[in-house]
Design an enzyme around this catalytic site. Sequence first.
Site, PDB file in Angstrom:
ATOM      1  N   GLU A  80       0.851  -1.196   0.000  1.00  0.00           N
ATOM      2  CA  GLU A  80       0.000   0.000   0.000  1.00  0.00           C
ATOM      3  C   GLU A  80       0.889   1.249   0.000  1.00  0.00           C
ATOM      4  OE1 GLU A  80      -2.909   0.680  -0.545  1.00  0.00           O
ATOM      5  OE2 GLU A  80      -3.210   2.696   0.300  1.00  0.00           O
ATOM      6  N   TYR A  81       1.959   1.198   0.797  1.00  0.00           N
ATOM      7  CA  TYR A  81       2.908   2.311   0.827  1.00  0.00           C
ATOM      8  C   TYR A  81       3.468   2.546  -0.579  1.00  0.00           C
ATOM      9  CZ  TYR A  81       6.929   5.120   2.219  1.00  0.00           C
ATOM     10  OH  TYR A  81       7.854   6.120   2.341  1.00  0.00           O
TER      11      TYR A  81
ATOM     12  N   SER B  60      32.648  12.601  21.901  1.00  0.00           N
ATOM     13  CA  SER B  60      32.154  11.284  22.307  1.00  0.00           C
ATOM     14  C   SER B  60      31.805  11.321  23.793  1.00  0.00           C
ATOM     15  CB  SER B  60      33.180  10.208  22.007  1.00  0.00           C
ATOM     16  OG  SER B  60      34.348  10.490  22.713  1.00  0.00           O
ATOM     17  N   LEU B  61      31.406  10.187  24.326  1.00  0.00           N
ATOM     18  CA  LEU B  61      30.956  10.111  25.723  1.00  0.00           C
ATOM     19  C   LEU B  61      31.963   9.341  26.556  1.00  0.00           C
ATOM     20  CD1 LEU B  61      27.238   9.083  25.060  1.00  0.00           C
ATOM     21  CD2 LEU B  61      28.011  11.285  25.971  1.00  0.00           C
TER      22      LEU B  61
ATOM     23  N   GLU C   4      18.424   7.625  28.263  1.00  0.00           N
ATOM     24  CA  GLU C   4      18.089   7.150  26.911  1.00  0.00           C
ATOM     25  C   GLU C   4      18.853   5.873  26.606  1.00  0.00           C
ATOM     26  OE1 GLU C   4      19.803  10.259  24.581  1.00  0.00           O
ATOM     27  OE2 GLU C   4      18.330  11.731  25.257  1.00  0.00           O
TER      28      GLU C   4
ATOM     29  N   LYS D 278      21.478   3.657  24.510  1.00  0.00           N
ATOM     30  CA  LYS D 278      22.649   3.994  23.696  1.00  0.00           C
ATOM     31  C   LYS D 278      22.561   3.185  22.408  1.00  0.00           C
ATOM     32  CE  LYS D 278      27.600   4.751  23.841  1.00  0.00           C
ATOM     33  NZ  LYS D 278      27.860   4.296  22.491  1.00  0.00           N
TER      34      LYS D 278
ATOM     35  N   ASP E 250      23.127   1.468  18.916  1.00  0.00           N
ATOM     36  CA  ASP E 250      24.337   0.872  18.348  1.00  0.00           C
ATOM     37  C   ASP E 250      24.330   1.027  16.832  1.00  0.00           C
ATOM     38  OD1 ASP E 250      26.730  -0.335  18.353  1.00  0.00           O
ATOM     39  OD2 ASP E 250      26.007  -2.348  18.826  1.00  0.00           O
TER      40      ASP E 250
ATOM     41  N   ARG F 249      30.473  11.356  11.626  1.00  0.00           N
ATOM     42  CA  ARG F 249      31.234  11.994  12.696  1.00  0.00           C
ATOM     43  C   ARG F 249      32.680  12.254  12.277  1.00  0.00           C
ATOM     44  NH1 ARG F 249      33.584   9.297  17.409  1.00  0.00           N
ATOM     45  NH2 ARG F 249      34.130  10.906  18.897  1.00  0.00           N
TER      46      ARG F 249
ATOM     47  N   TYR G  45      19.314  12.234  19.170  1.00  0.00           N
ATOM     48  CA  TYR G  45      19.610  12.272  20.605  1.00  0.00           C
ATOM     49  C   TYR G  45      20.150  13.613  21.106  1.00  0.00           C
ATOM     50  CZ  TYR G  45      24.220  10.749  18.867  1.00  0.00           C
ATOM     51  OH  TYR G  45      25.382  10.632  18.178  1.00  0.00           O
TER      52      TYR G  45
ATOM     53  N   LYS H  70      27.699   1.214  29.810  1.00  0.00           N
ATOM     54  CA  LYS H  70      27.676   0.149  28.811  1.00  0.00           C
ATOM     55  C   LYS H  70      27.180  -1.162  29.407  1.00  0.00           C
ATOM     56  CE  LYS H  70      29.766   0.997  24.978  1.00  0.00           C
ATOM     57  NZ  LYS H  70      31.089   1.241  24.714  1.00  0.00           N
TER      58      LYS H  70
ATOM     59  N   CYS I 148      30.798 -40.902  11.411  1.00  0.00           N
ATOM     60  CA  CYS I 148      30.053 -40.264  12.490  1.00  0.00           C
ATOM     61  C   CYS I 148      30.781 -40.518  13.806  1.00  0.00           C
ATOM     62  CB  CYS I 148      28.641 -40.842  12.553  1.00  0.00           C
ATOM     63  SG  CYS I 148      27.747 -40.380  14.046  1.00  0.00           S
TER      64      CYS I 148
ATOM     65  N   CYS J  60      28.557 -43.005  16.187  1.00  0.00           N
ATOM     66  CA  CYS J  60      28.277 -44.424  15.916  1.00  0.00           C
ATOM     67  C   CYS J  60      29.227 -45.048  14.915  1.00  0.00           C
ATOM     68  CB  CYS J  60      26.832 -44.593  15.470  1.00  0.00           C
ATOM     69  SG  CYS J  60      26.534 -44.055  13.780  1.00  0.00           S
TER      70      CYS J  60
ATOM     71  N   CYS K  90      25.285 -38.053   9.389  1.00  0.00           N
ATOM     72  CA  CYS K  90      25.575 -39.448   9.670  1.00  0.00           C
ATOM     73  C   CYS K  90      24.547 -40.275   8.901  1.00  0.00           C
ATOM     74  CB  CYS K  90      25.421 -39.688  11.172  1.00  0.00           C
ATOM     75  SG  CYS K  90      25.216 -41.421  11.594  1.00  0.00           S
TER      76      CYS K  90
ATOM     77  N   CYS L 287      22.392 -45.047  14.915  1.00  0.00           N
ATOM     78  CA  CYS L 287      23.154 -44.037  15.644  1.00  0.00           C
ATOM     79  C   CYS L 287      22.451 -43.632  16.947  1.00  0.00           C
ATOM     80  CB  CYS L 287      23.325 -42.823  14.748  1.00  0.00           C
ATOM     81  SG  CYS L 287      24.313 -41.530  15.477  1.00  0.00           S
TER      82      CYS L 287
HETATM   83  S1  IVH Z   1      24.883  11.857  23.166  1.00  0.00           S
HETATM   84  C1  IVH Z   1      28.372  15.011  23.307  1.00  0.00           C
HETATM   85  N1  IVH Z   1      23.105   9.969  23.197  1.00  0.00           N
HETATM   86  O1  IVH Z   1      27.547   7.160  21.360  1.00  0.00           O
HETATM   87  C2  IVH Z   1      28.019  13.624  23.110  1.00  0.00           C
HETATM   88  N2  IVH Z   1      25.123   9.564  22.052  1.00  0.00           N
HETATM   89  O2  IVH Z   1      30.382   7.420  22.581  1.00  0.00           O
HETATM   90  C3  IVH Z   1      26.745  13.448  22.361  1.00  0.00           C
HETATM   91  N3  IVH Z   1      25.221   7.361  20.973  1.00  0.00           N
HETATM   92  O3  IVH Z   1      29.192   9.086  19.015  1.00  0.00           O
HETATM   93  C4  IVH Z   1      26.338  12.050  22.284  1.00  0.00           C
HETATM   94  N4  IVH Z   1      23.216   6.691  21.583  1.00  0.00           N
HETATM   95  O4  IVH Z   1      27.018   8.135  18.258  1.00  0.00           O
HETATM   96  C5  IVH Z   1      24.315  10.323  22.784  1.00  0.00           C
HETATM   97  N5  IVH Z   1      21.384   8.402  23.286  1.00  0.00           N
HETATM   98  C6  IVH Z   1      22.599   8.768  22.872  1.00  0.00           C
HETATM   99  C7  IVH Z   1      23.402   7.921  22.091  1.00  0.00           C
HETATM  100  C8  IVH Z   1      24.675   8.345  21.698  1.00  0.00           C
HETATM  101  C9  IVH Z   1      24.313   6.370  20.902  1.00  0.00           C
HETATM  102  C10 IVH Z   1      26.576   7.290  20.372  1.00  0.00           C
HETATM  103  C11 IVH Z   1      26.930   8.527  19.600  1.00  0.00           C
HETATM  104  C12 IVH Z   1      28.294   8.918  20.057  1.00  0.00           C
HETATM  105  C13 IVH Z   1      28.732   7.780  20.916  1.00  0.00           C
HETATM  106  C14 IVH Z   1      29.493   8.335  22.084  1.00  0.00           C
END
Ligand code: IVH
Length: 683
Positions: A37-38, A84-85, A115, A117, A119, A138, A227, A316, A414, A417, A432, A438
């Site tokens: 349908e889409y 990054s975090l 939230e 994280k 992947d 990034r 995010y 993590k 096998c 057996c 087998c 067996c």
């Molecule tokens: S906040 C200033 N929120 O994790 C940092 N990052 O190791 C802004 N990621 O490169 C990141 N889920 O790609 C944020 N709910 C979330 C996330 C998230 C996945 C990833 C993001 C970042 C990496 C940091």
Amino acid sequence: MTVPAAARLRAQALRAEIARHDTLYYQLDAPEVPDSEYDRLFRELQALETDYPALMTPDSPTMRVGGEAAQMFASLVHRQPMLSLNNAFDAEELAAFDRRVREVLGLDVVEYAVEPKFDGLAISIVYVNGQLVQAATRGDSERGEDVTANVRTIRAIPLLLDTLSPPPLLEVRGEVLMLKRDFEYLNQQQQSRGGKLFANPRNAAAGSLRQLDSKITAKRPLSFMAYAIGAADPVPPMVTHSAMMDHLASMRLPVASERGVVAGLEGLLGYYQRIGTERPALPYEIDGVVYKVNNLRQQQELGFVSRAPRFALAHKFPAQEALTVIEAIEVQVGRTGVITPVARLNPVFVGGVTVTNATLHNQDEIDRKDIRVGDTVSVRRAGDVIPEVVRVLSDRRPPDSTPYKLLSAINQRCPVCGSHAVRLDDEAAIRCTGGLYCQAQRKQALLHFASRRAMDVEGLGDKLVEQLVDSGLVQRLPDLYRLDLATLTGLDRMGEKSAQNLLDALEQSRRVGLGRFIFALGIRNVGVSTARDLSRHFGTLQALIQADAVALQAVPDVGPVVAESLLQFFAEAHNRDVLEQLCKTREEGGAGIVLNQATISNTNVQTLTGKTFVLTGTLPTLSREEAKEMIENAGGKVVGSVSKKTDYVVVGEEAGSKLDKAQVLGIALLDEDSLHALLQSSF
Ligand code: IVH
């Protein structure tokens, strides 16, 4: 050309409808209509835009199909670096984070936005006056790759922000990912086309986004979760991160429905646990949760340390993938005889448990990944699934290693057996061939043997087979026929009546049509109707056992695959031994099975040629079909009505008018026993 008002309105309506379905599918995980349908809506819009090019706009969903392939990605400077975090792996590190935040802010309890994280891979999307104008990976955090053309193909990402007052500039940050179900589907498609399989959704998402040809990206089912915001003009007036996310959601940007707001360390730990439990059921893969101080002013106050914010933390989950060494490759034999290679690993902690084994699936999989004993490998564990080897680190391979070949490693036998192990032409699996013999296949073989369309031994079900095998009472099929009342009543939950019923059912199964018996052997690829055809064609078990590939394929519907299965089965001495024990008389120590066609004829000996038979009434053991088969196999003919030309009338219980007529005409009458006798004497 002027565009009729009706076409303009229809195009608008279609765009709105398509955008609504995108939201339902990608953000709410609740599609309302099937893909067909889409597609229909989409094609209607495409047709309108082809007819009236003036209707085309850069934010139309039809612009998501991808454009010219690029030579390479251009590099883009981020308006603000993509940092990054910091990570925490345990409660202690988490407590330290919360303590630091409280100290800096001078608070007893801090409010956090929480939230999943995601992947996938980080992306920055720039909207100017509400229109998507730029998207970048990034990269090294200062500069990323320009993937605008590719990002435009992602249906989860709006090309136009859904707002009446679009801001001059808004940079949205988030993660491009692939939903688990889309990943499964993509891999299935790849497999059926002989394409490359992706190891996990993240690789699939990364591989799909970083395509120089955006038409390929357009065909991949990518999703997106926002995010954070980056550069913004004006900066939206929200006071908290969670309100900012709500603001993004209101403009149709996807944000996680699992996000929330909690108070203090306790709240953080509770969220971590909750999401950990929900993780397997989430539509996408996550590798942890992210905590952010909710108040944006407090975020500013905390600021950044080197490359990461001090106001946020990634907590993590234990790794799902880890490196280890394959110490040996052993094999397991499954209940259907499939021989599966299993890697014995140097124990490694993955996803919260110690893993010592990983399945290697089959030889094709081993070849594809070139897995060898001694290799350092990355092992993955997802949920309750058996751990598997994701890839080999070939630069760590010992110099003297050799490719692993399963069949030669087990000497074509096998391991359970000692029967021959073979790989059938049409299969990836190695099996087998000692199906009847067996140990690993015992329960399965017994259940099949006793099943209704096979020997039809009523009362011999799952539970009983389990008991009989586990107690050692039945090791091979012939042992079934040695069971007695005393032994059976000694079993758990087995009364005298059920025991006697079983013995009666076994007794009855001793006389059986050849077709049923062949089916009962559980030969691979030999179903009920093939078994019947084989029985009709060969007439005796002996003739079937002796047939070569050419003779077998003379049977209608028997092709090379079935012929090979049969040859493998009968070539296995262990199987022939079991057959002999089944068919030997009881006096000789066998099970005393009498095959209704086994002694009567084969296709070359047709001594009833020219004789005409009529069947009437119900015979004690043979079905009408079986009796007919036996007569025809011996060259006779079975007709429906009695006449002077009829040679024999075979009479069972409740015979009808045919018997009367036969008596009037003085035609020879046979009961089942005398039919057997006649057939035997004619041999
Ligand atoms: S906040 C200033 N929120 O994790 C940092 N990052 O190791 C802004 N990621 O490169 C990141 N889920 O790609 C944020 N709910 C979330 C996330 C998230 C996945 C990833 C993001 C970042 C990496 C940091």
